[in-house]
Design a protein around this motif. Sequence first.
Motif, mmCIF file in Angstrom:
data_model
loop_
_atom_site.group_PDB
_atom_site.id
_atom_site.type_symbol
_atom_site.label_atom_id
_atom_site.label_comp_id
_atom_site.label_asym_id
_atom_site.label_seq_id
_atom_site.Cartn_x
_atom_site.Cartn_y
_atom_site.Cartn_z
ATOM 1 N N ARG A 73 0.828 -1.215 0.000
ATOM 2 C CA ARG A 73 0.000 0.000 0.000
ATOM 3 C C ARG A 73 0.853 1.253 0.000
ATOM 4 N NH1 ARG A 73 -4.132 -2.316 3.906
ATOM 5 N NH2 ARG A 73 -2.424 -1.906 5.306
ATOM 6 N N CYS A 76 2.348 1.776 -3.466
ATOM 7 C CA CYS A 76 1.351 2.281 -4.422
ATOM 8 C C CYS A 76 1.025 3.748 -4.153
ATOM 9 C CB CYS A 76 0.081 1.442 -4.352
ATOM 10 S SG CYS A 76 0.300 -0.205 -5.037
ATOM 11 N N SER A 77 0.937 4.141 -2.888
ATOM 12 C CA SER A 77 0.627 5.540 -2.591
ATOM 13 C C SER A 77 1.784 6.445 -2.988
ATOM 14 C CB SER A 77 0.285 5.720 -1.111
ATOM 15 O OG SER A 77 1.424 5.524 -0.305
ATOM 16 N N ARG A 78 3.010 6.032 -2.759
ATOM 17 C CA ARG A 78 4.172 6.840 -3.171
ATOM 18 C C ARG A 78 4.240 6.929 -4.688
ATOM 19 N NH1 ARG A 78 5.044 10.403 -0.283
ATOM 20 N NH2 ARG A 78 3.010 9.812 0.338
ATOM 21 N N TRP A 79 3.938 5.837 -5.365
ATOM 22 C CA TRP A 79 3.967 5.844 -6.814
ATOM 23 C C TRP A 79 2.899 6.790 -7.366
ATOM 24 C CZ3 TRP A 79 0.321 4.181 -10.463
ATOM 25 C CH2 TRP A 79 0.787 4.177 -11.778
ATOM 26 N N SER A 80 1.698 6.736 -6.798
ATOM 27 C CA SER A 80 0.628 7.609 -7.302
ATOM 28 C C SER A 80 0.929 9.073 -7.007
ATOM 29 C CB SER A 80 -0.719 7.202 -6.713
ATOM 30 O OG SER A 80 -0.750 7.445 -5.327
ATOM 31 N N CYS A 81 1.542 9.365 -5.864
ATOM 32 C CA CYS A 81 1.905 10.756 -5.566
ATOM 33 C C CYS A 81 2.980 11.252 -6.526
ATOM 34 C CB CYS A 81 2.403 10.887 -4.127
ATOM 35 S SG CYS A 81 1.093 10.785 -2.909
ATOM 36 N N SER A 82 3.948 10.428 -6.828
ATOM 37 C CA SER A 82 4.983 10.873 -7.763
ATOM 38 C C SER A 82 4.403 11.026 -9.165
ATOM 39 C CB SER A 82 6.158 9.900 -7.779
ATOM 40 O OG SER A 82 5.806 8.695 -8.384
ATOM 41 N N PHE A 83 3.465 10.172 -9.515
ATOM 42 C CA PHE A 83 2.826 10.290 -10.825
ATOM 43 C C PHE A 83 2.023 11.581 -10.902
ATOM 44 C CE2 PHE A 83 -0.752 9.426 -13.702
ATOM 45 C CZ PHE A 83 -0.040 9.211 -14.865
ATOM 46 N N ARG A 84 1.255 11.876 -9.844
ATOM 47 C CA ARG A 84 0.451 13.096 -9.840
ATOM 48 C C ARG A 84 1.322 14.337 -9.859
ATOM 49 N NH1 ARG A 84 -3.545 12.617 -5.061
ATOM 50 N NH2 ARG A 84 -2.124 10.991 -4.476
ATOM 51 N N TRP A 87 2.612 14.733 -13.283
ATOM 52 C CA TRP A 87 1.549 15.087 -14.218
ATOM 53 C C TRP A 87 1.202 16.567 -14.113
ATOM 54 C CZ3 TRP A 87 -0.777 12.852 -18.203
ATOM 55 C CH2 TRP A 87 -1.974 13.383 -18.651
ATOM 56 N N CYS A 110 -4.081 18.392 -6.851
ATOM 57 C CA CYS A 110 -2.838 17.773 -6.443
ATOM 58 C C CYS A 110 -1.796 18.869 -6.308
ATOM 59 C CB CYS A 110 -2.376 16.698 -7.423
ATOM 60 S SG CYS A 110 -1.977 17.303 -9.050
#
Length: 114
Positions: A73, A76-84, A87, A110
Amino acid sequence: MKRLLYSKKAAPYLFVLPFVITLLVFWAVPIGRSFVMSFQELLYGQASFIGLRNYERMLGDRVFWQAVGNSFRYMCSRWSCSFRSRWCSPRSSTPRSEATASRTCSRRRCSSPL
């Protein structure tokens, strides 16, 4: 020795040798020893070989699977934050003004670290 250092064949290996020794001493040896120790039961300096029992106990432990889930978890949260943040970053690969980028980020809610 001087002839060895100026040799075109041996000199590159001699320059890389300190790195290789450091890699072996501080990385490969500890990993190898840990792997061997994972098949042993260690009690007060005494080591006895128990095979795969440590792994069986680990795979049957509820706390181990909870830790694996927490790690997944978090990843996944670190990955989504870096993606956002990438972006919404005003320094993205597409040419747009900072005003457009900040409007886009505020619309998507974001935060951009830049």
